[in-house]
Design a protein around this motif. Structure first.
Motif, PDB file in Angstrom:
ATOM      1  N   THR A  39       0.610  -1.229   0.244  1.00 31.73           N
ATOM      2  CA  THR A  39       0.210  -0.024   0.048  1.00 31.73           C
ATOM      3  C   THR A  39       0.826   1.186   0.011  1.00 31.73           C
ATOM      4  O   THR A  39       0.777   2.171  -0.655  1.00 31.73           O
ATOM      5  CB  THR A  39      -0.844   0.099   1.074  1.00 31.73           C
ATOM      6  N   ALA A  43       1.297   4.161  -3.006  1.00 36.31           N
ATOM      7  CA  ALA A  43       1.057   5.432  -2.833  1.00 36.31           C
ATOM      8  C   ALA A  43       2.296   6.417  -3.343  1.00 36.31           C
ATOM      9  O   ALA A  43       2.000   7.696  -2.977  1.00 36.31           O
ATOM     10  CB  ALA A  43       0.790   5.625  -1.329  1.00 36.31           C
ATOM     11  N   LYS A 247      -6.296   4.811   3.395  1.00 35.94           N
ATOM     12  CA  LYS A 247      -5.697   5.231   1.996  1.00 35.94           C
ATOM     13  C   LYS A 247      -6.237   6.594   1.655  1.00 35.94           C
ATOM     14  O   LYS A 247      -5.461   7.256   0.921  1.00 35.94           O
ATOM     15  CB  LYS A 247      -6.399   4.194   1.046  1.00 35.94           C
TER      16      LYS A 247
END
Length: 262
Positions: A39, A43, A247
């Protein structure tokens, strides 16, 4: 590993086997850690650091072989799927164990507590380790692993060295061959004192990283005074380190980074 306004995301590894809060198998722990690391990479972060923060209460200065082995397994699982620079800290003050895992898993840096001077932490007195740690790095052939060192560390009393200010502590760490300094606020998630950070900028030639309290809201205020930013709590849901990564919070933060880099 070059530090040029690097954003380093924290993976707080789930409680490991043998610790009071352990609830997951090592396979499940790896799966969660790997997903968080992926993740962060997706990003656009610059690096990732793993830490056994769920292993409370921490042992002092060393950990059992089960913790070192487990962190090595987690580290290797992340290394196999992530291409970013990776780092590790093993709490509390288990710096040689962290260095051994970094060498075995092809990590690029560790975060070390108690590098110079001594302090009283939650776990008790933490003594300085620079001489022993750098000799150990030489012995195991891990000189390519950077050692970033906390100074005047959070969650600690520094009454023993109250007559040694943060500038002198920083210069001592540089003299003892630290690869970079980490400054923190009083505790996890608490911001660094800006006047201390500004003072350090011209006192040492090695990189200075911020190790706590950075948010999307205050990043601009600190941007010009640090080479790297270690971010954990702010990326989690509700800004709490135990929670899963948000997120949305991650996206807002990285958009701010892009603006500042322009």
């Amino acid at each position: 590993m070059k530090l040029e306004k690097s954003i380093i995301g924290m993976v707080h590894v789930q409680a490991l086997p043998g610790t009071p809060n352990n609830k997951h198998s090592i396979e499940e722990i790896c799966e969660i850690a790997v997903q968080e690391a992926k993740t962060y990479e997706e990003a656009g972060l610059d690096a990732i650091m793993i830490e056994n923060m769920h292993d409370v209460p921490y042992l002092k200065g060393a950990v059992g072989p089960e913790i070192t082995a487990s962190m090595a397994v987690v580290a290797r699982a992340i290394r196999e799927v992530v291409n970013l620079p990776l780092g590790i800290q093993i709490l509390a003050g288990a710096n040689k164990e962290a260095l051994a895992v970094a060498k075995a898993a092809n990590f690029q840096f560790i975060r070390a507590e108690g590098f110079v001077f001594g302090h009283v932490a939650d776990e008790g007195y933490i003594d300085s380790c620079a001489g022993e740690l750098l000799r150990y790095r030489k012995v195991i052939g891990a000189e390519d692993v950077k050692i970033f060192t906390d100074i005047k560390k959070k969650h600690s009393s520094h009454a023993l060295t109250a007559d040694v200010d943060i500038d002198e502590t920083a210069k001592a760490a540089e003299f003892f061959l630290s690869d970079g300094l980490i400054v923190t606020g009083a505790s996890t998630g608490k911001a660094v004192y800006l006047h201390e950070l500004k003072s350090l900028k011209d006192k040492v030639q090695i990189p200075v990283l911020i190790g706590s309290g950075i948010t999307a809201e205050n990043l601009e205020e600190y941007w010009n005074y640090a080479s790297g930013f270690i971010v954990g709590s702010h990326f989690k849901e509700n800004g709490f380190w135990k929670n899963p990564i948000s997120k949305d919070r991650l996206k807002v933060f990285m958009e701010k980074v892009k603006q500042l880099k322009k």
